[in-house]
Motif scaffolding. Structure first.
Motif, PDB file in Angstrom:
ATOM      1  N   HIS A   1      43.610  38.181  39.816  1.00 52.13           N
ATOM      2  CA  HIS A   1      43.790  39.041  41.112  1.00 52.13           C
ATOM      3  C   HIS A   1      43.962  40.240  40.535  1.00 52.13           C
ATOM      4  N   GLN A   2      43.167  41.321  41.011  1.00 46.84           N
ATOM      5  CA  GLN A   2      42.914  42.616  40.528  1.00 46.84           C
ATOM      6  C   GLN A   2      42.716  43.468  41.467  1.00 46.84           C
ATOM      7  N   GLY A   3      43.590  44.339  41.936  1.00 43.56           N
ATOM      8  CA  GLY A   3      43.686  45.277  42.765  1.00 43.56           C
ATOM      9  C   GLY A   3      43.204  44.366  44.214  1.00 43.56           C
ATOM     10  N   LYS A   4      42.279  44.560  44.937  1.00 43.40           N
ATOM     11  CA  LYS A   4      41.957  43.721  46.153  1.00 43.40           C
ATOM     12  C   LYS A   4      41.033  42.633  45.826  1.00 43.40           C
ATOM     13  N   ARG A   5      40.560  42.473  44.688  1.00 44.21           N
ATOM     14  CA  ARG A   5      39.702  41.543  44.390  1.00 44.21           C
ATOM     15  C   ARG A   5      40.293  40.300  43.845  1.00 44.21           C
ATOM     16  N   TRP A   6      39.857  39.076  44.131  1.00 43.47           N
ATOM     17  CA  TRP A   6      40.475  37.697  43.767  1.00 43.47           C
ATOM     18  C   TRP A   6      39.374  36.981  43.475  1.00 43.47           C
ATOM     19  N   GLU A   7      39.154  36.517  42.273  1.00 44.51           N
ATOM     20  CA  GLU A   7      38.124  35.686  41.762  1.00 44.51           C
ATOM     21  C   GLU A   7      38.671  34.277  40.965  1.00 44.51           C
ATOM     22  N   VAL A   8      38.165  33.117  41.303  1.00 41.57           N
ATOM     23  CA  VAL A   8      38.272  31.968  40.523  1.00 41.57           C
ATOM     24  C   VAL A   8      37.112  32.157  39.574  1.00 41.57           C
ATOM     25  N   VAL A   9      37.798  32.240  38.190  1.00 39.92           N
ATOM     26  CA  VAL A   9      37.004  32.789  36.904  1.00 39.92           C
ATOM     27  C   VAL A   9      36.302  31.504  36.408  1.00 39.92           C
ATOM     28  N   THR A  10      36.831  30.199  36.620  1.00 44.84           N
ATOM     29  CA  THR A  10      36.166  29.003  35.979  1.00 44.84           C
ATOM     30  C   THR A  10      35.671  28.207  36.819  1.00 44.84           C
ATOM     31  N   SER A  11      34.721  27.283  36.608  1.00 45.25           N
ATOM     32  CA  SER A  11      34.361  26.204  37.434  1.00 45.25           C
ATOM     33  C   SER A  11      34.390  24.871  36.864  1.00 45.25           C
TER      34      SER A  11
END
Length: 375
Positions: A257-267
């Motif tokens: 979670h960075q700023g307004k961004r949300w990422e599922v980094v792994t698969s």
């Protein structure tokens, strides 16, 4: 094998036992959504639809066809090709499936060649790139719980400060054929081996390129802990200033979670998830697939143990979260996001995520590690 009887009929006589959509789902292991999808696609039409209620009814002789559709979807076959297979005799269907698979293998070989060419052209983009260790502050926390059902704890988590201002957070989700409460679990052994080797390889004056080599050595040390009975996933993140190096295998997850961004980094390393990612299987089909939790990569005897190596560079304050499926399995993604965004500190995030998993039934062991990166 033909299952395409019109769904508009409301009086088709039954030559077999009549089943509601719920009974068909119970008999086949498919979800209601998947069965409706197969109806909409023309693959598995109900024998009868009540004109007043819209309830679908199937014949017990359609159970085998429903299972075949699910199996073909499970190996990645598209709906149009499945429609062809369903219209063939068993022997001809086998030939059709074999022809499809041969083309799949040829396509995979072509993709491998293309990937090899790309890697050769790009080289190793991370070798020699400096971290920014003097520009960040790191706060970490971790937590584990047996969950609400199981008695033994096979998950593990670790946070560790390393030389040069670096930090490691990692989670591992173990599985075993013979639990021994008196012995350290594989998940614990691989985390200890990983962190010990990484700490030994990274010194205060280590050159930037040594990070990659240290992580590779740490992974080898973790792999050496694998025996014939036990297996484990592993997601480990080395925070080197503004750069995050993630080593990952299995279905533990890294979220950023960075700023307004949300990422599922792994698969997740399951065959079913790979099919979803490729658009060959819908999320509804995956949710009810009997092999949805079966890993095709893990730290286990006889399995592929090569990790994904992922690098992210943060440009603002960020929160990194590693989870075992004891959390991301029962807790809805939106709820995980809400907790991660609202928690005041890593320890608070860990506690709330564990409680959310327990509140959702806690069917599995739980492990979580969180790091706040301040730039």
């Amino acid at each position: 094998m033909d299952t395409t009887a019109s769904s508009e009929s409301t009086s088709t006589p039954f030559d077999a036992q009549r089943l509601s959509i719920g009974e068909l789902a119970q008999q086949t292991g498919l979800s209601h959504k998947a069965i409706r999808l197969y109806d909409k696609s023309g693959l598995l039409r109900p024998r009868e639809v009540d004109p007043c209620t819209g309830y679908r009814y199937y014949g017990s002789d359609q159970i085998e066809a429903a299972r075949l559709i699910a199996a073909l979807r499970g190996v990645g076959m598209g709906l149009d090709r499945i429609r062809v297979v369903l219209g063939l005799t068993a022997a001809d269907a086998a030939l059709e499936i074999k022809a499809w698979h041969r083309q799949e293998q040829a396509s995979a070989a072509t993709r491998r060649d293309g990937v090899s060419a790309l890697i050769a052209a790009l080289g190793h983009p991370h070798e020699g790139e400096p971290g920014m260790t003097s520009t960040s502050t790191i706060t970490t926390a971790s937590s584990t719980h047996t969950g609400g059902v199981r008695h033994e704890q096979l998950d593990a988590a670790v946070t560790l400060a390393l030389p040069g201002g670096r930090h490691l957070i990692a989670v591992a989700d173990g599985f075993t054929a013979d639990p021994n409460p008196a012995a350290p679990t594989l998940s614990t052994r691989i985390l200890v081996a990983f962190e010990d080797e990484l700490a030994a390889r990274l010194g205060e004056n280590a050159d930037p390129g040594s990070v990659d080599r240290a992580l590779e050595a740490a992974w080898d040390a973790a792999t050496d802990q694998v025996d014939d009975l036990d297996g484990s996933t592993l997601t480990a993140a080395l925070i080197d200033g503004a750069r995050i190096h993630v080593m990952h295998i299995g279905d533990t997850r890294a979220l950023l979670h960075q700023g307004k961004r949300w990422e599922v980094v792994t698969s997740d390393h399951t065959h079913v998830q790979s099919l979803v990612a490729e658009g060959r299987l819908t999320s509804e089909e995956a949710a009810s697939h009997p092999e949805r939790a079966t890993l095709n990569r893990a730290l286990a005897a006889g399995a592929r143990t090569e990790p994904d190596y992922i690098v992210r560079t943060v440009t603002s304050d960020a929160r990194l979260v590693l989870l075992s499926d004891g959390i991301h399995g029962p807790v809805r993604p939106a709820e995980i996001v809400r907790i991660v965004q609202s928690a005041v500190a890593p320890a608070d995030a860990c506690e709330k995520l564990v409680n959310a998993a327990l509140g959702a039934g806690g069917p599995d062991n739980i492990a979580v590690a969180v790091a706040d990166i301040g730039l």
